[in-house]
Design an enzyme around this catalytic site. Structure first.
Site: not given
Length: 397
Positions: A208, A305, A323
């Site tokens: 990305n 994670i 985030f």
């Protein structure tokens, strides 16, 4: 964060000396008093007038200035500071320090000081790699001298490699770490950053546009507040910060393993843009274009994670921050993500192409907690990081 701190800044001779002027400005913005010392060679690159104007202090240049020496000026200068910073630290200055020479004002100050000394080396790659420089480096480290950098990159001479002076924000962070017993002293924080690369074959991968800039800034800001930071980074386009433990990974699976090895921690900040999927049937050799059309790729879900660490029943960090990079319905999606993942905070941002945030220098975030939502104005990623680090310090107090 440096209010009341006194810094003696020795500017060596080299093209990187131009950064020292910005360093003066940045240190003063944080409340420090900066007293500049210019070597003869430094005056070929920056002027005493510019250094004096930016520091609002007298610039010292000559060991035999009779007015100053009437009061043993070089001794007073070397001991009145809280920290001595040498930026750029040339091969010549490093050699003088390692050899115990004191034949000009800069080297005399460095011999006479009883304060900690921080060097930001800058020189040609061949000079940095020369056995003499490496011997001097080890000697100085053994003497307790602190270092920030050098980094690797393009040089004014046209060559590429290690020897480039660290960027000003990294030097500022190293100064803060050397000077401050901050509110996060004694705390261990894990930070993830950058993208992950999921291989298709040995030369192709899924990734990305994350640059790793925000995660790097957060790690730097936490270290500046005294935290011990384990920085787990994917293949980011920005260099990792100084003063932290850096663990480099490629894939999401490797990142999870590195995070688990980094625990226990007081807090975990998951700023990395982790790929949701990986190619389950990745090839060990380069795939060839065939008349049969596109390859048949089979995808598998990567480990989550954030959810894994948030859901730990034993050894979970007391603060877990995720985030959420969204392109639409940002707050709704981020709020749902916080509940779904089980983390304490979510930092949400809009990464639609028109915002320029992913890969850019600025960010606009909303912090979502159990007790409410706080929208922050658009600001630099360094400013976002500093504000988030202070909020984390308050939460862990």
């Amino acid at each position: 964060m440096l209010a009341g701190k006194r810094i003696l800044l020795i500017i060596g001779g080299g093209i990187a000396a131009f950064k020292s002027l910005d360093l003066i400005r940045r240190l003063r913005e944080r409340g420090a008093t900066v007293t500049p010392v210019l070597t003869k060679a430094a005056e070929e690159f920056v002027t005493p007038l510019s250094a004096s104007a930016l520091s609002a202090q007298k610039v010292y240049r000559d060991l035999f200035d009779l007015t100053d020496e009437a009061e043993m000026g070089h001794i007073e200068l070397s001991r009145a500071a809280d920290l001595v910073v040498v930026a750029p630290a040339t091969a010549d200055l490093m050699g003088k320090m390692a050899g115990g020479l004191a034949n000009d004002l800069a080297s005399t100050l460095l011999m006479a000081t009883d304060k900690r000394v921080l060097l930001a080396p800058a020189m040609n790659v061949r000079m940095w790699e020369h056995p003499a420089t490496q011997r001097n480096l080890e000697t100085l480290k053994g003497d307790g001298i602190l270092f920030v950098g050098p980094t690797e990159g393009d040089m004014a001479c046209g060559e590429f490699g290690p020897g480039r002076m660290s960027e000003v924000p990294d030097i500022v962070a190293a100064v803060e770490a050397a000077l401050m017993d901050g509110p996060l002293k004694g705390k261990h924080i894990v930070v993830t950053s950058g993208p992950t690369h999921e291989p298709i074959d040995p030369v192709r991968y899924i990734a990305n546009r994350s640059s790793g800039a925000q995660g790097t800034a957060i790690a730097r800001a936490l270290a500046a507040l005294g935290a011990q930071v384990t920085f787990v980074t994917g293949p980011a386009s920005v260099a990792p910060p100084e003063g932290v433990k850096v663990v480099k990974v490629e894939t999401a699976q490797q990142m999870l393993q590195a995070v688990q090895r980094g625990l226990p921690a007081d807090a975990a900040i998951f700023a990395a843009a982790v790929a949701d999927w990986r190619v389950e049937n990745a090839s060990d050799s380069k795939m060839k274009k065939t008349k049969g059309g596109t390859p048949d790729l089979s995808f598998a879900e990567n480990p989550d994670i954030l959810a894994t660490v948030s859901g730990m029943t034993k050894g979970r960090p007391s603060l877990v921050v995720g985030f959420a990079a969204e392109t639409d319905d940002v707050i709704a999606h981020a709020t749902a993500k916080r509940q779904r993942k089980g983390c304490d905070w979510i930092v949400a941002n809009d990464v639609s192409p028109e915002t320029g945030i992913m890969g850019g220098a600025e960010n606009s975030v909303t912090v979502i907690r159990t007790d409410g939502t706080e929208e922050w104005p658009r600001m630099s990623k360094d400013q976002v990081a500093a504000r988030l680090a202070n909020a984390i310090a308050e939460a862990l107090a």
